[in-house]
Scaffold this active site. Sequence first.
Site, PDB file in Angstrom:
ATOM      1  N   LEU A 163       0.821  -1.166  -0.022  1.00 48.42           N
ATOM      2  CA  LEU A 163      -0.023  -0.308  -0.090  1.00 48.42           C
ATOM      3  C   LEU A 163       0.910   1.310   0.016  1.00 48.42           C
ATOM      4  CD1 LEU A 163      -2.950  -0.942   2.325  1.00 48.42           C
ATOM      5  CD2 LEU A 163      -2.885  -0.576  -0.096  1.00 48.42           C
ATOM      6  N   ARG A 191      -3.868  -3.545  21.698  1.00 50.26           N
ATOM      7  CA  ARG A 191      -3.211  -4.757  21.433  1.00 50.26           C
ATOM      8  C   ARG A 191      -2.095  -5.060  22.488  1.00 50.26           C
ATOM      9  NH1 ARG A 191      -2.909  -4.366  14.717  1.00 50.26           N
ATOM     10  NH2 ARG A 191      -4.953  -4.435  14.501  1.00 50.26           N
ATOM     11  N   HIS A 236       3.306  -9.523  15.185  1.00 50.53           N
ATOM     12  CA  HIS A 236       2.513  -8.863  14.235  1.00 50.53           C
ATOM     13  C   HIS A 236       3.274  -7.859  13.364  1.00 50.53           C
ATOM     14  CE1 HIS A 236      -0.934  -8.121  11.755  1.00 50.53           C
ATOM     15  NE2 HIS A 236      -1.236  -6.768  12.474  1.00 50.53           N
TER      16      HIS A 236
END
Length: 667
Positions: A44, A338, A430
């Site tokens: 992206l 998170r 992650h």
Amino acid sequence: MGILDSKVPSGPLAEKWTKHKNDINLVNPANKRNIDIIVVGTGLAGGAAAATLAELGYNVKTFCYQDSPRRAHSIAAQGGINASKNYQGDGDSDYRLFYDTIKGGDYRSREANVYRLAEVSGNIIDQCVAQGVPFAREYGGLLDNRSFGGVLVSRTFYAKGQTGQQLLLGCYAAMNRQINRGKIKAYNRHEMLDLVLVDGKARGIIARNLVTGNIERHAAHAVVLATGGYGNVFFLSTNAMGSNVMAAWRAHRRGAFFANPCFTQIHPTCIPVSGDHQSKLTLMSESLRNDGRIWVPKRLEDAQAIREGKLKPTQLKEEDRDYYLERRYPAFGNLVPRDVASRAAKERCDAGFGVNKTGEAVYLDFEAAIMRYGKEKALTSGLKDPDKDTIRQLGEEVIEAKYGNLFQMYEKIVDQNPYKTPMMIYPAVHYTMGGLWVDYNLQTTVPGCYCAGEANFSDHGANRLGASALMQGLADGYFVLPYTIGDYLADDIRTGPIPTDTPEFEKAENDTRERLQKLMQAGGKHSVDYYHKKLGKIMWNKCGMSRNEKELKEAIQEIAELREDFWKNVKVPGSIDSKNEELEKAGRVADFLELGELFAKDALLRNESCGGHFREEYQTKEGEALRDDKNFKYVAAWEYKGKPSDAVLHKEDLVYENIELKTRSYK
């Protein structure tokens, strides 16, 4: 040690970006046709940058190791993208998005960059809608929003659980338009192996054609790196298996400072590890925490019975369940950030309440949401006094419409139906908040070398809020870099094409060949994966969700020893001058073995807990992170000096003029 200049413009926070755009130099459209830009990475951030720069008139070359930009890891993003449009009318604003992001990052990110991110976030949604991205819509036709962790508003735009894929397809379409116009020349299945500097400026790259094995020289007036994060230093992560740090690390070795390497995000909602045979982990979107309730049994004996298969989770009564996030953080509940959710899950599992065979899993339960949505659907459908089975069926249909592909994916991997039994989840590596240091213009410490998206450090501090990765990548690519790079390139309108037959390119290519030859000529006892798995275990056990001085020192020594053994004993079959996937992996793992040591060194130096960096020595009585703003309110930017143990620390002091520093609380 030096003090870094972030080049943040002066003036009120809300006016900095507008003022900066008005003040910087521009390149005449006719001159843009004579300027070449290399973009490495076509996810992206890179894809958006390439498409926009080409649209502006620059000549762009793109490089990716995949066979198509459509395979960039951006495609794996599931839950959504943040923007402060306030479609829900719940009080959102640019300032609130800015504040939530700074707070979520535990006050370790740069104010000006984060406010700019919030400021341009709405433009991203408009751009992507214009590209045809099929965002979810409400009954009235407006784009729908859902909530993510760490915020009290709904600002996350989404396309089921496929948001990254849909955004990437829009970005890829924009790239394709420029490829057809001849403004982008795409080099797929090419990997950048070195950055070439001429007179101290980034003027090109050395790349390897991964199909033929040819080593190639490519020149440009500027180089943009948008190659994602380095989570695969842990071996097991939610990243695509090919994700690596090579491009950023090559730039680091050529003078680009590497910032905050220890700031790594552990995502709380992943499918648990099932054994040593795995090569990657699978993410379950944070969006599931909108409707799923996280729990473990209250009693140890019940947890033991579940692990042994003697008790099913659906047989446990409500009063025997510990909804521990709702208990510990009542204001945010299951939607805490998170890092907070991950540590809470680890604490419960470490205490013996884990629910899978390894004892490293908690439940994510949709029973309450299914029944709630079912009752609502029955009422709006005109059903009077529906039975429980009808309510459940209607509720499952609503859940399927919102999260169907995620539930499908879970069932394929775990072989359990999450509509009927709670999902099992556990934290996993992650996203990486660390990356190449960049100034306000997204330029690294190497002039002419820019860095965008996850590959830079700039916007997320010590913890990224969910749905902000897509926002940053597209903000950098569409709306920041195309402006700021012109300020640098305005000095190159008379430079002319950059030749590749110079001593600098010659040396960079020779250095690359020597490195590849050295990998091929090692002793040959162990595979590349053997070393990668060993490194991953050191990183997870000693640099993972919690860290301490003793184990970090052990990790530094163990990684250095492993790296030495790797260069002596790695086995790389095949040849340099042909397709060779093991050679690709070897080069990436060689860089991970250097990054891993710097990661541990950075974590050891930071004597505080903040966000994803949790030092066991620095925590409150309740087990929450204990920051030290007096001594560690800075960005740690490391300069390469030959090996990680010799790296030199430079600091960028973080100044907060618009936000009061507070102890982060989600209670």
